[in-house]
Enzyme design. Structure first.
Site, PDB file in Angstrom:
ATOM      1  CG  HIS A   1       3.788  44.383  56.934  1.00 36.94           C
ATOM      2  ND1 HIS A   1       2.648  44.002  56.621  1.00 36.94           N
ATOM      3  CD2 HIS A   1       4.559  44.379  55.913  1.00 36.94           C
ATOM      4  CE1 HIS A   1       2.662  43.569  55.398  1.00 36.94           C
ATOM      5  NE2 HIS A   1       3.842  43.868  54.861  1.00 36.94           N
TER       6      HIS A   1
ATOM      7  CG  ASP B   1       8.116  37.391  51.200  1.00 40.88           C
ATOM      8  OD1 ASP B   1       9.351  38.004  51.070  1.00 40.88           O
ATOM      9  OD2 ASP B   1       7.789  36.073  51.759  1.00 40.88           O
TER      10      ASP B   1
ATOM     11  CG  PHE C   1       1.776  46.796  50.355  1.00 38.80           C
ATOM     12  CD1 PHE C   1       1.374  46.005  51.108  1.00 38.80           C
ATOM     13  CD2 PHE C   1       2.882  47.630  50.205  1.00 38.80           C
ATOM     14  CE1 PHE C   1       2.512  45.746  52.163  1.00 38.80           C
ATOM     15  CE2 PHE C   1       3.938  47.511  51.236  1.00 38.80           C
ATOM     16  CZ  PHE C   1       3.652  46.709  52.476  1.00 38.80           C
TER      17      PHE C   1
END
Length: 223
Positions: free
Chosen positions: A184, A62, A75
Site C-alpha cells: 500500500h 477504505d 486515494f
C-alpha cells in the site's frame, strides 16, 4: 446507486440479503456517527468510469476517514483538501516512474474520465475510525464488481495496492488481464515495495501490448 451501465451487471446484488443488511448498517451508522464519503458520493467511481470504457482498475482499501477527504474515488481528494500521505506517495511514484509535473491538487477525476476505475474494497467508513465498515458486506459487493470486470472481452489492468486489494487477485482468472500488485502507498508500507514499483509505466505498456490507448497520467498542474 443511480443508473449507469454498471446497473444491469450489478442489479442482482441489490436484491440479496447481504445488500439489505449492509444498507441498514450504513444508514444506522449515518444516524449515529459521521460517515464518509457523503451519501451522494459513495458510488461516484461508477458514475465517472463506465463499464464500457473501463481500461484500468486501481484498488484501495477504505475511504479516507478524515473530514473533507473521501469523495468516492480511492486515494483522491477534492481541492482544496490537502493530499493525504498515501496520495503524496502516489505522486512521488508518478514523478519517479514517468516524470510527470507535480499536480495542482489531489483530485484524480481526470484518471477516472479516461477509464481508470478508482475503487476501494470497502465503500464507506466511520469518521476517524479506519476499517470500521469492513466485514459488513462491502467486500462481497466489490468481489462481484471485480468478477464482472474479469469477464470483459478486452484487457483490463488491475493495480492492487495493499493487503485488502491483493486478496481480490483470486477473482482475476481471465488470462488476458494484467495484474500489478504491491504494498500500500501509505507511509507505513510504501517503502516495502510500493515506491519503485513503476505501476504507471507498466500499465501503459500492458495496454499498448494489446493495442489499447495509454492513460495520460499527468494530472492538471498549477497555472
Amino acid at each position: 446507486m443511480t443508473r449507469t451501465d454498471w446497473n444491469p451487471l450489478l442489479n442482482k446484488e441489490f436484491k440479496k440479503d447481504y445488500w439489505q443488511d449492509l444498507q441498514r448498517f450504513v444508514h444506522t451508522e449515518r444516524q449515529k456517527h459521521q460517515v464518509f464519503p457523503p451519501e451522494e458520493d459513495v458510488f461516484r467511481a461508477f458514475h465517472l468510469t463506465s463499464f464500457t470504457n473501463l481500461k484500468v482498475v486501481i484498488l484501495g482499501q477504505d475511504p479516507y476517514h478524515g473530514p473533507g477527504q473521501a469523495h468516492g474515488l480511492c486515494f483522491s481528494v477534492k481541492p482544496p483538501t490537502k493530499p493525504p500521505p498515501s496520495l503524496n506517495n502516489i505522486f512521488k511514484e508518478l514523478i519517479s516512474d514517468i516524470g510527470t509535473q507535480p499536480a495542482a491538487n489531489g483530485s484524480l477525476d481526470s484518471w477516472a474520465a479516461q477509464g481508470v476505475l478508482l475503487l476501494n474494497t470497502t465503500l464507506t467508513v466511520r469518521a476517524h475510525k479506519a476499517a470500521s465498515h469492513q466485514k459488513q458486506g462491502w467486500e462481497t459487493f466489490t468481489d462481484e464488481v471485480i468478477s464482472c470486470i474479469n469477464n470483459k472481452q478486452h484487457r483490463v489492468v488491475f493495480i492492487l495496492w495493499g493487503a485488502s486489494a491483493r486478496k481480490k487477485k483470486r477473482l482475476i482468472t481471465n488470462t488476458q488481464h494484467f495484474v500489478i500488485e504491491s504494498a500500500h502507498p501509505s507511509p507505513l508500507s510504501a517503502h516495502r515495495g510500493f515506491l519503485g514499483s513503476k505501476p504507471f509505466s507498466r500499465t501503459n505498456e500492458a495496454l499498448h501490448e494489446v493495442g489499447l490507448g495509454a492513460i495520460d497520467w499527468q494530472l492538471p498542474v498549477q497555472g
